[in-house]
Every structure is written in C-alpha cells, then in structure tokens.
Design a protein around this motif. Structure first.
Motif, mmCIF file in Angstrom:
data_model
loop_
_atom_site.group_PDB
_atom_site.id
_atom_site.type_symbol
_atom_site.label_atom_id
_atom_site.label_comp_id
_atom_site.label_asym_id
_atom_site.label_seq_id
_atom_site.Cartn_x
_atom_site.Cartn_y
_atom_site.Cartn_z
ATOM 1 N N THR A 45 -7.807 22.222 -41.181
ATOM 2 C CA THR A 45 -7.121 23.810 -40.950
ATOM 3 C C THR A 45 -5.818 23.783 -40.704
ATOM 4 O OG1 THR A 45 -9.552 24.537 -40.621
ATOM 5 C CG2 THR A 45 -7.688 25.881 -40.484
ATOM 6 N N LYS A 48 -3.560 22.650 -43.460
ATOM 7 C CA LYS A 48 -3.314 23.412 -44.451
ATOM 8 C C LYS A 48 -2.081 24.401 -44.030
ATOM 9 C CE LYS A 48 -7.882 23.173 -46.827
ATOM 10 N NZ LYS A 48 -9.124 23.717 -47.079
ATOM 11 N N ALA A 49 -2.519 25.017 -42.916
ATOM 12 C CA ALA A 49 -1.727 26.125 -42.270
ATOM 13 C C ALA A 49 -0.059 25.678 -42.353
ATOM 14 C CB ALA A 49 -1.998 26.426 -41.073
ATOM 15 N N ALA A 124 1.434 32.066 -42.674
ATOM 16 C CA ALA A 124 0.229 31.141 -42.284
ATOM 17 C C ALA A 124 -0.983 31.847 -41.560
ATOM 18 C CB ALA A 124 0.208 29.806 -41.890
ATOM 19 N N TYR A 127 -4.874 31.431 -41.701
ATOM 20 C CA TYR A 127 -5.348 30.040 -40.965
ATOM 21 C C TYR A 127 -5.280 30.294 -39.513
ATOM 22 C CZ TYR A 127 -4.839 27.865 -45.630
ATOM 23 O OH TYR A 127 -4.940 27.514 -46.962
#
Length: 208
Positions: A45, A48-49, A124, A127
């Motif tokens: 995560t 991804k952020a 973001a 997230y």
C-alpha cells in the motif's frame, strides 16, 4: 452540489519532511527519492501511494512507512486545498476518513468526478486514509526530533531548529519551500543536488 464519501479504511478494507549549519561527522548519503523500496508490513500500500503521487510533500510523509496523526491532518489539508482551488469546500467528519465536498452550482457530476480523482491522485489520500487506520499511531510517537537532528548533522537544518519549529515549517507549504525547497524541488535555480540525497535519506531514516 454535495457529494459524500466514505473512505476504504472506514469500510475496513485494509490494503495491505532551511537553513544553514555544518557538521564534519555526517557521512555522504546516497538516496534516490525516485527509487524507493518499502519493506514493512504494509509495503504494498505504501508503494502504491508513493507511486500514485508526484508531490514531494506527500512523499516525505510516506517515505518512513509511518503515518502520524499530524501527518494525516496535513494530507487532509492538502486535499482540501487542492479542491479549494477548484471552488469546492471540504468538511471532514471525525477521524475515520469520512468527508463531504460541496461544489458550486452548475458543476456537473462528470467534472466533480474529474476534480476529486485529480486531487485524490495528487495527495494519495485514499491510500493514506487506509494506512493511518491500519497503523493506529498517535502524534506522541512522532520521531520529528530525530529527523531534525539528522538534518542538522548534514547541514540542512539550522542548529537552533527545534522539533516544534520543524512541524510549523513543514505544515506550511510556503515555509517548507522557503526552508527546505532547494533540497527537494529540482526546478529551483538554487537546487542543491549534493545535499538532496541526505535530505531524503533523513526523512526515510533519521539515523542516517
């Protein structure tokens, strides 16, 4: 027009930060902010952020794989500011990620979706809401003191700077750019490519 959201974290879907000053004891740091490896329990995560945003303010918060209450509030302010530039008002309800957004009359659903998606991507937020809930840290566990000490060791922060000074600076985008911008903003004419790796390194690991 009002649009209300509930974050993924609220639904329980947990995917898994200038002055002068020199120190002769600081070692050279090689750190590439564009090539960061996350290894903690929520590394996927975090990655991804980190990859979803080009904002240095957001990346500085993500890089140590911890989201404090103060950092979470900072991201929410950035998101509200992003939508504010588009004429919207954002209100947060509690600390679980619930928020409501009001747009001026005449703004279409399609445009609202485009604006919110743009601001979510730049901050973001979706997230970070998840990561803040999963971690459950509080502001008292913030390691700002160690970070400031690291910046001092590398001649990036003034030797008189305190943790409270640092918090005040980095939560104000204009002050952050004034004090530290030459270390993270590559577009500046005074960008310090020599010390920039140490700046990012301290944000990732204050013991650098």
């Amino acid at each position: 027009m009002r649009k209300t959201f509930v974050s993924l974290s609220a639904l329980g879907l947990a995917l898994m930060l200038t002055g002068c000053g020199q120190s002769q004891s600081a070692q050279t740091v090689n750190f590439d902010k564009n090539n960061v490896a996350f290894s903690g329990p929520n590394s996927i995560t975090y990655e991804k952020a980190y990859n979803s945003t080009k904002s240095d303010a957001v990346r500085k918060i993500l890089i140590d794989e911890h989201i404090t209450d103060a950092e979470f509030d900072q991201i929410r302010q950035l998101y509200a500011g992003c939508l504010g530039e588009k004429g919207a008002e954002v209100e947060y309800e509690g600390t679980d990620g619930r928020r409501s957004e009001r747009f001026p009359p005449g703004v279409s659903i399609e445009q609202i979706d485009a604006y919110t998606n743009e601001c979510l991507a730049s901050t973001a937020l979706q997230y970070i809401e998840i990561l803040h809930q999963v971690e459950g840290r509080d502001s008292g566990s913030d390691s700002v003191g160690a970070l400031v000490d690291c910046l001092k060791r590398h001649g990036i922060a003034d030797q008189t700077m305190t943790a409270d000074d640092y918090r005040r600076i980095v939560t104000d985008p204009e002050l952050d750019d004034e004090y530290f911008g030459k270390y993270f903003n590559e577009q500046r004419s005074d960008y310090d490519a020599a010390k920039s790796p140490a700046y990012w390194g301290c944000n990732a690991n204050p013991n650098t």
